[in-house]
Design a protein around this motif. Structure first.
Motif, PDB file in Angstrom:
ATOM      1  N   VAL A  23       0.842  -1.199   0.000  1.00  0.00           N
ATOM      2  CA  VAL A  23       0.000   0.000   0.000  1.00  0.00           C
ATOM      3  C   VAL A  23       0.878   1.250   0.000  1.00  0.00           C
ATOM      4  O   VAL A  23       0.635   2.191  -0.755  1.00  0.00           O
ATOM      5  N   PHE A  24       1.902   1.235   0.829  1.00  0.00           N
ATOM      6  CA  PHE A  24       2.823   2.379   0.872  1.00  0.00           C
ATOM      7  C   PHE A  24       3.556   2.523  -0.457  1.00  0.00           C
ATOM      8  O   PHE A  24       3.704   3.632  -0.970  1.00  0.00           O
ATOM      9  N   LEU A  25       3.986   1.411  -1.035  1.00  0.00           N
ATOM     10  CA  LEU A  25       4.704   1.460  -2.308  1.00  0.00           C
ATOM     11  C   LEU A  25       3.822   2.002  -3.427  1.00  0.00           C
ATOM     12  O   LEU A  25       4.295   2.745  -4.289  1.00  0.00           O
ATOM     13  N   THR A  30       2.713   6.853  -6.877  1.00  0.00           N
ATOM     14  CA  THR A  30       1.838   7.905  -7.416  1.00  0.00           C
ATOM     15  C   THR A  30       2.375   9.301  -7.140  1.00  0.00           C
ATOM     16  O   THR A  30       1.755  10.280  -7.535  1.00  0.00           O
ATOM     17  N   GLY A  31       3.513   9.379  -6.421  1.00  0.00           N
ATOM     18  CA  GLY A  31       4.141  10.673  -6.214  1.00  0.00           C
ATOM     19  C   GLY A  31       4.211  11.153  -4.780  1.00  0.00           C
ATOM     20  O   GLY A  31       4.758  12.223  -4.522  1.00  0.00           O
ATOM     21  N   MET A  32       3.671  10.398  -3.845  1.00  0.00           N
ATOM     22  CA  MET A  32       3.774  10.816  -2.440  1.00  0.00           C
ATOM     23  C   MET A  32       5.215  10.634  -1.993  1.00  0.00           C
ATOM     24  O   MET A  32       5.809   9.585  -2.219  1.00  0.00           O
ATOM     25  N   ALA A  41      -2.779   9.378   3.785  1.00  0.00           N
ATOM     26  CA  ALA A  41      -3.391   8.479   2.809  1.00  0.00           C
ATOM     27  C   ALA A  41      -3.717   7.100   3.367  1.00  0.00           C
ATOM     28  O   ALA A  41      -4.659   6.456   2.921  1.00  0.00           O
ATOM     29  N   THR A  42      -2.945   6.649   4.366  1.00  0.00           N
ATOM     30  CA  THR A  42      -3.093   5.277   4.852  1.00  0.00           C
ATOM     31  C   THR A  42      -3.663   5.155   6.266  1.00  0.00           C
ATOM     32  O   THR A  42      -4.098   4.077   6.649  1.00  0.00           O
ATOM     33  N   GLY A  43      -3.602   6.214   7.030  1.00  0.00           N
ATOM     34  CA  GLY A  43      -4.017   6.137   8.428  1.00  0.00           C
ATOM     35  C   GLY A  43      -2.911   5.656   9.345  1.00  0.00           C
ATOM     36  O   GLY A  43      -3.098   5.526  10.549  1.00  0.00           O
ATOM     37  N   ALA A  44      -1.751   5.382   8.774  1.00  0.00           N
ATOM     38  CA  ALA A  44      -0.614   4.940   9.581  1.00  0.00           C
ATOM     39  C   ALA A  44      -0.247   6.016  10.587  1.00  0.00           C
ATOM     40  O   ALA A  44      -0.355   7.202  10.312  1.00  0.00           O
ATOM     41  N   GLY A  66      13.653   6.964  -2.674  1.00  0.00           N
ATOM     42  CA  GLY A  66      14.032   8.313  -3.067  1.00  0.00           C
ATOM     43  C   GLY A  66      13.104   9.405  -2.557  1.00  0.00           C
ATOM     44  O   GLY A  66      13.175  10.540  -3.000  1.00  0.00           O
ATOM     45  N   GLY A  67      12.222   9.075  -1.605  1.00  0.00           N
ATOM     46  CA  GLY A  67      11.361  10.092  -1.004  1.00  0.00           C
ATOM     47  C   GLY A  67      12.087  10.817   0.107  1.00  0.00           C
ATOM     48  O   GLY A  67      13.277  10.709   0.259  1.00  0.00           O
TER      49      GLY A  67
END
Length: 68
Positions: A23-25, A30-32, A41-44, A66-67
């Motif tokens: 889910v994170f990947l 998508t650019g996050m 986006a995930t609630g984490a 690379g984020g």
């Protein structure tokens, strides 16, 4: 995608909210690029531990991809 990639993607990153690595990947693809974007986006980070367990894992994923 091979079998190892599938297995790796099923590993939970956020245990409290049961958010899997894949889910994170997907969101990163998508650019996050920030911890805050991924959390929104995930609630984490919003579970009982307050992100103490998942934050280092999310930051490591961002470093690997690379984020920031």
């Amino acid at each position: 995608m091979d079998q190892q990639d599938i297995i790796e993607g099923l590993k939970p990153v956020c245990l409290c909210r049961n958010v899997k690595k894949r889910v994170f990947l997907k969101h990163i693809a998508t650019g996050m690029r920030t911890l805050e974007e991924l959390r929104a986006a995930t609630g984490a980070g919003s579970g009982p531990c307050g992100g103490k367990r998942c934050t280092p894992k999310i930051l490591a994923l961002l470093d690997e991809t690379g984020g920031k």
